[in-house]
Design a protein around this motif. Structure first.
Motif, PDB file in Angstrom:
ATOM      1  N   LEU A 111     100.565   0.977  11.130  1.00 46.10           N
ATOM      2  CA  LEU A 111     100.721   2.405  10.862  1.00 46.10           C
ATOM      3  C   LEU A 111      99.360   3.038  10.610  1.00 46.10           C
ATOM      4  O   LEU A 111      98.472   2.427  10.026  1.00 46.10           O
ATOM      5  N   SER A 112      99.217   4.265  11.046  1.00 47.89           N
ATOM      6  CA  SER A 112      97.985   5.010  10.797  1.00 47.89           C
ATOM      7  C   SER A 112      97.816   5.268   9.310  1.00 47.89           C
ATOM      8  O   SER A 112      98.774   5.672   8.624  1.00 47.89           O
ATOM      9  N   ASP A 113      96.613   5.030   8.795  1.00 48.31           N
ATOM     10  CA  ASP A 113      96.345   5.310   7.382  1.00 48.31           C
ATOM     11  C   ASP A 113      96.388   6.803   7.088  1.00 48.31           C
ATOM     12  O   ASP A 113      96.647   7.207   5.950  1.00 48.31           O
ATOM     13  N   SER A 114      96.115   7.637   8.099  1.00 46.66           N
ATOM     14  CA  SER A 114      96.032   9.084   7.883  1.00 46.66           C
ATOM     15  C   SER A 114      97.393   9.760   7.939  1.00 46.66           C
ATOM     16  O   SER A 114      97.700  10.625   7.116  1.00 46.66           O
ATOM     17  N   THR A 115      98.218   9.378   8.903  1.00 47.75           N
ATOM     18  CA  THR A 115      99.485  10.090   9.120  1.00 47.75           C
ATOM     19  C   THR A 115     100.713   9.236   8.839  1.00 47.75           C
ATOM     20  O   THR A 115     101.810   9.785   8.699  1.00 47.75           O
TER      21      THR A 115
ATOM     22  N   SER B 136      86.720  15.729  21.745  1.00 47.09           N
ATOM     23  CA  SER B 136      86.272  16.223  20.447  1.00 47.09           C
ATOM     24  C   SER B 136      85.652  17.606  20.561  1.00 47.09           C
ATOM     25  O   SER B 136      85.768  18.421  19.636  1.00 47.09           O
ATOM     26  N   TYR B 137      85.011  17.921  21.692  1.00 45.48           N
ATOM     27  CA  TYR B 137      84.401  19.238  21.872  1.00 45.48           C
ATOM     28  C   TYR B 137      85.396  20.273  22.370  1.00 45.48           C
ATOM     29  O   TYR B 137      85.322  21.455  22.001  1.00 45.48           O
ATOM     30  N   PHE B 138      86.331  19.858  23.238  1.00 46.95           N
ATOM     31  CA  PHE B 138      87.297  20.801  23.791  1.00 46.95           C
ATOM     32  C   PHE B 138      88.622  20.811  23.033  1.00 46.95           C
ATOM     33  O   PHE B 138      89.537  21.555  23.404  1.00 46.95           O
ATOM     34  N   GLY B 139      88.745  20.008  21.986  1.00 45.16           N
ATOM     35  CA  GLY B 139      89.963  20.014  21.183  1.00 45.16           C
ATOM     36  C   GLY B 139      91.185  19.549  21.949  1.00 45.16           C
ATOM     37  O   GLY B 139      92.276  20.096  21.764  1.00 45.16           O
ATOM     38  N   ILE B 140      91.028  18.541  22.804  1.00 47.64           N
ATOM     39  CA  ILE B 140      92.132  18.048  23.623  1.00 47.64           C
ATOM     40  C   ILE B 140      92.756  16.841  22.922  1.00 47.64           C
ATOM     41  O   ILE B 140      92.058  15.881  22.590  1.00 47.64           O
ATOM     42  N   PRO B 141      94.076  16.848  22.690  1.00 47.25           N
ATOM     43  CA  PRO B 141      94.709  15.809  21.856  1.00 47.25           C
ATOM     44  C   PRO B 141      94.961  14.512  22.604  1.00 47.25           C
ATOM     45  O   PRO B 141      96.104  14.071  22.759  1.00 47.25           O
TER      46      PRO B 141
ATOM     47  N   VAL C 185      91.719  11.256  18.967  1.00 42.70           N
ATOM     48  CA  VAL C 185      92.315  10.394  17.941  1.00 42.70           C
ATOM     49  C   VAL C 185      91.287   9.385  17.433  1.00 42.70           C
ATOM     50  O   VAL C 185      91.186   9.140  16.221  1.00 42.70           O
ATOM     51  N   THR C 186      90.503   8.816  18.349  1.00 39.15           N
ATOM     52  CA  THR C 186      89.475   7.853  17.948  1.00 39.15           C
ATOM     53  C   THR C 186      88.395   8.529  17.109  1.00 39.15           C
ATOM     54  O   THR C 186      87.932   7.973  16.106  1.00 39.15           O
ATOM     55  N   PHE C 187      87.972   9.729  17.525  1.00 36.76           N
ATOM     56  CA  PHE C 187      86.961  10.468  16.767  1.00 36.76           C
ATOM     57  C   PHE C 187      87.444  10.753  15.349  1.00 36.76           C
ATOM     58  O   PHE C 187      86.707  10.557  14.367  1.00 36.76           O
ATOM     59  N   ASN C 188      88.687  11.213  15.210  1.00 39.23           N
ATOM     60  CA  ASN C 188      89.247  11.500  13.886  1.00 39.23           C
ATOM     61  C   ASN C 188      89.372  10.221  13.061  1.00 39.23           C
ATOM     62  O   ASN C 188      89.171  10.240  11.842  1.00 39.23           O
ATOM     63  N   ALA C 189      89.706   9.105  13.734  1.00 35.44           N
ATOM     64  CA  ALA C 189      89.824   7.834  13.012  1.00 35.44           C
ATOM     65  C   ALA C 189      88.467   7.365  12.496  1.00 35.44           C
ATOM     66  O   ALA C 189      88.373   6.793  11.403  1.00 35.44           O
ATOM     67  N   ILE C 190      87.409   7.620  13.275  1.00 32.19           N
ATOM     68  CA  ILE C 190      86.064   7.250  12.832  1.00 32.19           C
ATOM     69  C   ILE C 190      85.665   8.054  11.604  1.00 32.19           C
ATOM     70  O   ILE C 190      85.128   7.513  10.625  1.00 32.19           O
ATOM     71  N   THR C 191      85.909   9.351  11.642  1.00 36.56           N
ATOM     72  CA  THR C 191      85.491  10.215  10.525  1.00 36.56           C
ATOM     73  C   THR C 191      86.335   9.986   9.275  1.00 36.56           C
ATOM     74  O   THR C 191      85.846  10.190   8.161  1.00 36.56           O
TER      75      THR C 191
ATOM     76  N   GLY D 194      88.007   6.995   8.649  1.00 37.20           N
ATOM     77  CA  GLY D 194      88.103   5.584   8.311  1.00 37.20           C
ATOM     78  C   GLY D 194      89.491   5.009   8.526  1.00 37.20           C
ATOM     79  O   GLY D 194      89.911   4.098   7.793  1.00 37.20           O
ATOM     80  N   ASP D 195      90.208   5.514   9.522  1.00 38.87           N
ATOM     81  CA  ASP D 195      91.565   5.035   9.831  1.00 38.87           C
ATOM     82  C   ASP D 195      91.459   3.724  10.607  1.00 38.87           C
ATOM     83  O   ASP D 195      91.448   3.703  11.842  1.00 38.87           O
ATOM     84  N   GLN D 196      91.416   2.609   9.897  1.00 36.87           N
ATOM     85  CA  GLN D 196      91.125   1.324  10.519  1.00 36.87           C
ATOM     86  C   GLN D 196      92.210   0.825  11.475  1.00 36.87           C
ATOM     87  O   GLN D 196      91.883   0.215  12.496  1.00 36.87           O
ATOM     88  N   PRO D 197      93.492   1.014  11.214  1.00 38.84           N
ATOM     89  CA  PRO D 197      94.489   0.548  12.196  1.00 38.84           C
ATOM     90  C   PRO D 197      94.291   1.157  13.581  1.00 38.84           C
ATOM     91  O   PRO D 197      94.417   0.457  14.594  1.00 38.84           O
ATOM     92  N   ILE D 198      93.947   2.433  13.645  1.00 42.64           N
ATOM     93  CA  ILE D 198      93.709   3.071  14.939  1.00 42.64           C
ATOM     94  C   ILE D 198      92.440   2.521  15.574  1.00 42.64           C
ATOM     95  O   ILE D 198      92.412   2.221  16.777  1.00 42.64           O
ATOM     96  N   LEU D 199      91.377   2.375  14.794  1.00 40.46           N
ATOM     97  CA  LEU D 199      90.121   1.857  15.342  1.00 40.46           C
ATOM     98  C   LEU D 199      90.289   0.431  15.856  1.00 40.46           C
ATOM     99  O   LEU D 199      89.788   0.087  16.925  1.00 40.46           O
ATOM    100  N   LYS D 200      90.993  -0.413  15.099  1.00 38.80           N
ATOM    101  CA  LYS D 200      91.228  -1.785  15.548  1.00 38.80           C
ATOM    102  C   LYS D 200      92.019  -1.801  16.844  1.00 38.80           C
ATOM    103  O   LYS D 200      91.731  -2.585  17.756  1.00 38.80           O
ATOM    104  N   ALA D 201      93.002  -0.929  16.953  1.00 37.71           N
ATOM    105  CA  ALA D 201      93.826  -0.889  18.161  1.00 37.71           C
ATOM    106  C   ALA D 201      93.012  -0.422  19.365  1.00 37.71           C
ATOM    107  O   ALA D 201      93.101  -0.998  20.451  1.00 37.71           O
ATOM    108  N   VAL D 202      92.201   0.610  19.191  1.00 39.14           N
ATOM    109  CA  VAL D 202      91.407   1.141  20.302  1.00 39.14           C
ATOM    110  C   VAL D 202      90.383   0.117  20.769  1.00 39.14           C
ATOM    111  O   VAL D 202      90.218  -0.113  21.976  1.00 39.14           O
ATOM    112  N   VAL D 203      89.675  -0.511  19.819  1.00 37.28           N
ATOM    113  CA  VAL D 203      88.675  -1.511  20.186  1.00 37.28           C
ATOM    114  C   VAL D 203      89.329  -2.699  20.891  1.00 37.28           C
ATOM    115  O   VAL D 203      88.857  -3.182  21.932  1.00 37.28           O
ATOM    116  N   GLY D 204      90.434  -3.176  20.355  1.00 35.45           N
ATOM    117  CA  GLY D 204      91.109  -4.323  20.949  1.00 35.45           C
ATOM    118  C   GLY D 204      91.644  -4.023  22.341  1.00 35.45           C
ATOM    119  O   GLY D 204      91.458  -4.812  23.279  1.00 35.45           O
TER     120      GLY D 204
END
Length: 263
Positions: free
Chosen positions: A28-32, A209-214, A219-225, A227-237
């Motif tokens: 689960l996302s730590d943010s949402t 991130s510049y054009f505000g496209i969802p 999602v990765t940019f927001n997770a970096i800022t 610290g949403d680790q579940p999303i970052l781990k999923a994207v990297v993997g």
């Protein structure tokens, strides 16, 4: 460390990570609090729709310009194309995005396209929102693609069988497309397939991130800022998995474009 699970043994954490990737149960996302797999399923199609036009155009135009420059090697047209490529490579992606936004999306320029957002419902709205990001992606990749493809094509043009075809009066179009391009498909395919994960993740991250496209980039940019680790781990993997899949497909395509590879 306890909340993030860092106090557990490494092998146990790594085993859980691999299990999550295999089962797509990414937590689960730590943010949402939303399942990460649901977030990726929702955002990945948007990112693909965003970057595929620019990725395809950048490679097609790069191939065309590379062939043109290689055919006129050492002449003014070759120098013009290579000079333009160097200029394109020297400009930052962010500068290109901001410049296109000002030129095409604001009252200070032509004001033809939206500055931000992604309200796509049909083909017309899709082209309305995707045009400027596509132009930005083409401009930032075209210089690199052109220089690479020109080097490959120039090397192929210098081979003996191409010189023989020229001596017998074969048409330039036949030489370039039937012989030069066909014989250069292995490095071309390698570059294209190797670029897919980079463009899908890093390209979409900057554009979204510049054009505000969802998409997955935002999602990765927001997770970096955050610290949403579940999303970052999923994207990297999944990026690593995408690399393996892309290169495996690339190896299979080798035998299709050049049967000698399979022997």
């Amino acid at each position: 460390r306890h909340a993030l699970g860092y106090d557990r043994p490494f092998l146990i954490r790594y085993g859980d990570y691999v299990r999550q990737l295999v089962t797509l149960d990414l937590g689960l996302s730590d943010s949402t609090g939303e399942p990460v797999s649901s977030i990726l399923i929702r955002t990945l199609p948007i990112s693909m729709a965003l970057v595929i036009p620019g990725f395809v155009l950048g490679n097609v135009l790069g191939l065309a310009l590379g062939l043109l420059a290689a055919w006129h090697r050492g002449k003014w047209l070759d120098k013009l194309v290579m000079g333009g490529s160097v200029v394109g490579m020297s400009i930052s992606f962010i500068v290109i995005i901001i410049g296109l936004q000002i030129l095409l999306c604001t009252p200070y320029g032509l004001n033809l396209f939206p500055v931000r957002g992604w309200q796509v419902h049909d083909a017309g709205s899709y082209f309305y929102y995707v045009t400027v990001p596509t132009l930005a992606l083409v401009m930032v990749t075209l210089g690199y693609n052109t220089r690479f493809y020109r080097a490959v094509m120039a090397d192929e043009i210098e081979r003996d069988h191409i010189r023989t075809l020229k001596a017998y009066g074969a048409r330039p179009a036949e030489i370039l497309f039937k012989h030069v391009l066909k014989n250069s498909l292995i490095p071309v395919l390698t570059r294209i397939m190797f670029s897919v994960p980079f463009v899908l993740i890093s390209g979409s991250l900057l554009l979204e991130s510049y054009f505000g496209i969802p998409g997955i980039g935002l999602v990765t940019f927001n997770a970096i800022t955050s610290g949403d680790q579940p999303i970052l781990k999923a994207v990297v993997g999944l990026t690593g998995v995408l690399f393996v899949v892309a290169l495996t497909i690339n190896d299979l395509l080798y035998s299709v474009v050049d049967p000698r590879v399979a022997k």
